[in-house]
Structures are given as structure tokens and as C-alpha cells.
Design a protein around this motif. Sequence first.
Motif, short mmCIF file in Angstrom:
data_model
loop_
_atom_site.label_atom_id
_atom_site.label_comp_id
_atom_site.label_asym_id
_atom_site.label_seq_id
_atom_site.Cartn_x
_atom_site.Cartn_y
_atom_site.Cartn_z
N UNK A 236 38.09 23.71 33.77
CA UNK A 236 37.72 22.72 32.63
C UNK A 236 37.17 20.81 33.87
N UNK A 237 37.09 20.27 33.18
CA UNK A 237 37.01 18.80 33.20
C UNK A 237 37.97 18.58 33.69
N UNK A 238 37.57 17.25 34.91
CA UNK A 238 38.81 16.26 35.09
C UNK A 238 39.88 15.96 34.34
N UNK A 239 41.42 16.19 33.67
CA UNK A 239 41.91 16.11 32.40
C UNK A 239 42.57 14.53 32.45
N UNK A 240 42.80 14.73 33.83
CA UNK A 240 43.15 12.94 33.92
C UNK A 240 42.09 11.53 33.19
N UNK A 241 40.69 12.28 33.22
CA UNK A 241 40.07 10.69 32.85
C UNK A 241 38.77 11.37 31.73
N UNK A 242 39.39 12.94 30.80
CA UNK A 242 39.23 13.19 29.51
C UNK A 242 40.18 13.48 29.12
N UNK A 243 39.63 13.98 27.88
CA UNK A 243 41.08 14.83 26.96
C UNK A 243 41.46 15.56 27.82
N UNK A 244 42.23 16.09 27.23
CA UNK A 244 43.10 17.39 28.47
C UNK A 244 42.95 18.79 27.39
N UNK A 245 43.00 20.11 28.07
CA UNK A 245 43.07 21.10 26.70
C UNK A 245 44.88 20.59 25.77
N UNK A 246 44.59 21.64 24.60
CA UNK A 246 45.22 21.61 23.79
C UNK A 246 45.73 22.49 24.54
N UNK A 247 47.04 23.41 23.51
CA UNK A 247 47.47 24.76 24.17
C UNK A 247 46.86 25.64 23.97
N UNK A 248 46.48 26.25 22.76
CA UNK A 248 46.04 26.59 22.22
C UNK A 248 44.53 27.08 23.16
N UNK A 249 44.43 25.78 23.70
CA UNK A 249 42.57 26.07 24.75
C UNK A 249 43.35 26.55 26.50
N UNK A 250 44.49 25.66 26.13
CA UNK A 250 45.53 26.34 28.30
C UNK A 250 45.68 27.33 27.75
N UNK A 251 45.94 28.66 26.98
CA UNK A 251 45.72 29.18 27.54
C UNK A 251 45.32 30.73 27.20
N UNK A 252 44.36 30.16 26.05
CA UNK A 252 42.95 31.02 25.93
C UNK A 252 42.11 31.18 27.68
N UNK A 253 41.92 30.15 28.50
CA UNK A 253 41.44 29.85 29.42
C UNK A 253 42.79 29.74 30.36
N UNK A 254 43.69 30.69 30.59
CA UNK A 254 44.70 29.57 31.46
C UNK A 254 44.59 29.38 33.12
N UNK A 255 45.69 28.87 34.08
CA UNK A 255 45.06 28.28 34.83
C UNK A 255 45.68 29.77 35.72
N UNK A 256 44.53 30.00 37.26
CA UNK A 256 45.15 30.55 37.58
C UNK A 256 46.98 31.19 38.09
N UNK A 257 47.11 31.64 38.75
CA UNK A 257 48.55 31.98 39.49
C UNK A 257 47.51 32.30 40.91
N UNK A 258 48.46 31.90 41.74
CA UNK A 258 47.80 32.21 43.04
C UNK A 258 48.47 31.88 44.14
N UNK A 259 50.45 32.27 44.00
CA UNK A 259 51.13 33.36 44.62
C UNK A 259 52.02 33.32 43.47
N UNK A 260 52.67 34.68 44.14
CA UNK A 260 53.94 35.57 43.09
C UNK A 260 55.11 34.59 42.65
N UNK A 261 55.34 34.21 41.70
CA UNK A 261 56.57 33.40 41.33
C UNK A 261 57.85 33.37 42.23
N UNK A 262 57.76 32.45 42.94
CA UNK A 262 58.94 31.98 43.93
C UNK A 262 58.33 31.83 45.17
N UNK A 263 57.31 32.67 45.97
CA UNK A 263 56.68 32.54 47.07
C UNK A 263 57.17 31.46 47.41
N UNK A 264 56.68 30.04 47.34
CA UNK A 264 55.77 28.91 48.16
C UNK A 264 56.09 27.91 46.56
#
Length: 476
Positions: free
Chosen positions: A128-156
Motif C-alpha cells: 500500500x501507500x507509504x505508511x509513515x506519511x499516510x495512515x497505516x493499515x489496521x491489523x485486519x487490513x495487514x493480514x488481508x493483504x499481507x507483506x510478502x515473505x522474502x526469505x525462509x525464517x531464520x535464513x538471514x
Amino acid sequence: MTLHPATVRVLDEWLLRTQRAGRVPSLSAAVARGGEPVWAGTVGVHDPARPTASTGAGAATGATTGTRYRIGSITKPLVAVAVLQLVAEGRLDLEAPLGEMLPEAPSRRASVAEHLDHTSGLAAEPPGSWWERSPGPSWAELVATPPPLLTAPGRRHHYSNTGYAVLGHLLEVLDGAPWEAVLQRRVLDPLGLGHTGPVADASSATGVAVHPFADVWHPEPVVDHRAMGPAGALWSTPTDLVRFGSWTLGLVPTERTVLPAELLAQMYEPRALADTPDAPWVSAHGLGLQIVNHGGGRRWGHGGSVPGFTAELWCDPQSGDVGAVCASATHPVGAAHGLLDLLAATQPAPARPYALDPAQAGVAGLCGVWYWGPNPYTLTALPAVGPGRSVRLALAPLSGGRRETTFERVGGASPWGATPSWVGVAGDYWLGEELRPLARDGAEPYALDIGTFLFTRAPYEPGTGTPGAHPEDAWR
């Protein structure tokens, strides 16, 4: 303690020069030494963007040491303290997948610890938009459109604001209150951080963007970060920040234990390297704090920035000095390390006189030279590092080199008892390993068992149980 007047003048001059060179409307800084604030100063205007009736220019409202600044990501280590309190209470397992407690989390397979040290694999920012200069997402919005996983957990290591959004929601679920209220009750009040909180007030500075090539500014928006708040929403003062930093050094007494010593230590123990290929590492992350190499030593703390503000907090465990700097502009100043360096150069930390330590009498029989095979090591007693802690033992090769380890008592009524009584708490090879003194009928130890390696008073001493052949007649 108090600083010499000449040192105070040097620090005051540093503040003025740094504010001018950094081109920030206001700069506030503080220093603590040995757990006590010894200097604080502020220069510049509190609200450069407020127009006056006559000129339309910024009103010259002077900032004070009580002026609050948004501290951005320095919010994270405070959130980490609250999370680690739940671990201490047995309500969280550091190494368990976070999805066991929060099934809807976008990083279910990553552990609580991997969220704390930025190895969860989560992207840095939410979609979504730059959350520091616009209202951030709610928790419901964050899990509905989740941030991607870039690596496997613990890798780096990959710095992740969204990882701390997840931790903040976890606090809300487990404590049944907004994360800000949880933080107030668990961390801010017990540590006496009375000028730290999630809401700006009349004393708070106005954050601006300063034009890179002209001495003019643009007000930055102050928005509700909502679910992203645990990543960077708090306001504070440098004086509050150096108190928090001094607490991480074990120098601030509190009415109750805010965090057990073993969990506090994990906040600043390097756990994940911030790796740059083909370059030596200069920074790492523990469970909530950043660790950096500086001047041949180690410091820990955190930096923070949001549009309109930057902040820094750094602690020097060798000197016990802590420095914090807050600025009211979007571009970085990068001054806190220089502040600590200047303090050390101008007024070094006072030397401590030699003093006898009666508590070490109980381990004197362990001290001296021990041999691992033909290799001599010394075992030396060290004072305890804080209230309620035990005397420590430092093991080091007599000829220098690696495998230096510091051990601390972990249980048992006597160091000669049959149960394991020491564990490596600092060092390299034997970190976390057990040191067991071996004795017969209450006599002083004849050997040390450290992770199956047998140390004896003489090289391969007969009768001590050392495996293999022994020089029972003579060395030839």
C-alpha cells in the motif's frame, strides 16, 4: 556525579555546532554516566512551522530539554522488553512458531525470536501507500493483504517494520489491551520513562523536511500508524532515552524486576548479522537492540526515523556512558556516537579503586593454573555483575589466543557439589557449556570437566580420569 564545567562547555558547544552543521531546526541531546544523567541540552526552535501574524514566518519558540520528539524505531526495543516479559512469565516460547499464538500472522512459521531480531523473512514495509506519511493499515487490513515473505525464517537478517507490527498485535492478544497501554504498564511506568508515550502534546516538537539546498522547510504530517505503531510511533526525550539505555547496562535500579538478567542479556547479544557481501560486519541485531562495532569496542542501542524526526540511542558497556540525540528534521544527523566519543575524550570515566571482594573466598580453591592436555590455562575470579548475581570465573589460555570464556554460577549450594554449577555466559568456544569441578569427599577440586574436556592441575595428571595414555613414570 557531575561533569567538570569545562566538559559542560565543550558539550554545549558541540550541540550548537552539530545543530548548525546538521541544518535541523532543533537538536536535543543527553548523556548519562553510571546510570545518572550528567548533561542535557537543546538548541533551536520548538515549532519552526508555526506562522506569526506579522511576518508569516516561523515563530522562534525555543525548544527545551523537556521538548518531546518522535523517536521512530527506538520504539522497537521498548516493545521487545514487553514481549520478553511474556517469555519470562511462561506465556510465550521464544523459539516456537509465532503462528501457534497468532494463527493469522503473515509469518506463522517464524519464531518470536526471529521477529525480534529481524530474521522472520517478512518484507520491511506493508503493501500500500507509504505508511509513515499516510495512515497505516489496521491489523485486519495487514493480514488481508499481507507483506510478502522474502526469505525462509531464520535464513538471514532483513530489517522488518512489519515484524514489529506482528509483535505489537501479539501483545494486544495476550494482554487484552492496546499495545500502547501494555507498554505503559509493563515498561514505561516501571522504568520511570515519564516523558515517553504514543501521543504528542503541546511540548512536542514539530517535525519538518528541510530543503537540501535552501534554508527553508516543509511541515511533515503526523499520522496514526495504527497496526504499524509498534514499529515507530512513540514520542520521548533524550533524558528518558538515556535512562532506558542505562537500564540495559544494569545501572538503573527499579522497584520490581522489569526483565530477568538472562533475557535482558539476549537483547544485546549479537544474534543476526546485518550482512553486506564482501564487507566486514559492522552491525548485528539481538532480541530488540542493535549492536555495532565502534572504535575497537562494542556499543548497543537503536536508531529511529520517521518523516520529520530522527533519533539515536547508544550505550557503551565498557564506560557505562549512554548518549541520546533527537532532531526535528527528516534527514539524518548521525551524532550520538560522536557525543559519546567527545565525552570520553574530554572527561574520561572515573577510575575505580582496587577493593577486596570477600565473596570470592568461596572460589579461591578453583583459581589458578589448569592444564588441558599440555596447554596451560588460568582460571581467575571476577566480581559479580549486578545485584543477586554470583561471582564469575574467567578461563583464558596462558599464552593468549581464543577459547577465553567467562562462567557464572547457575545453582547448587556449593561449587564442589555433584550437580553442574557453572555455565559459560560470555566468550567463544565454551559459551553455554557447563563447567563441573570434580572433587572427592569435599576436598578441593582435582579436575574441571568443561564440555567433556578435562582440565587438571598438571599436564595429563594421573588418577584424574583423563582418557588415553598418561606419563605415569616421567616425561621423556
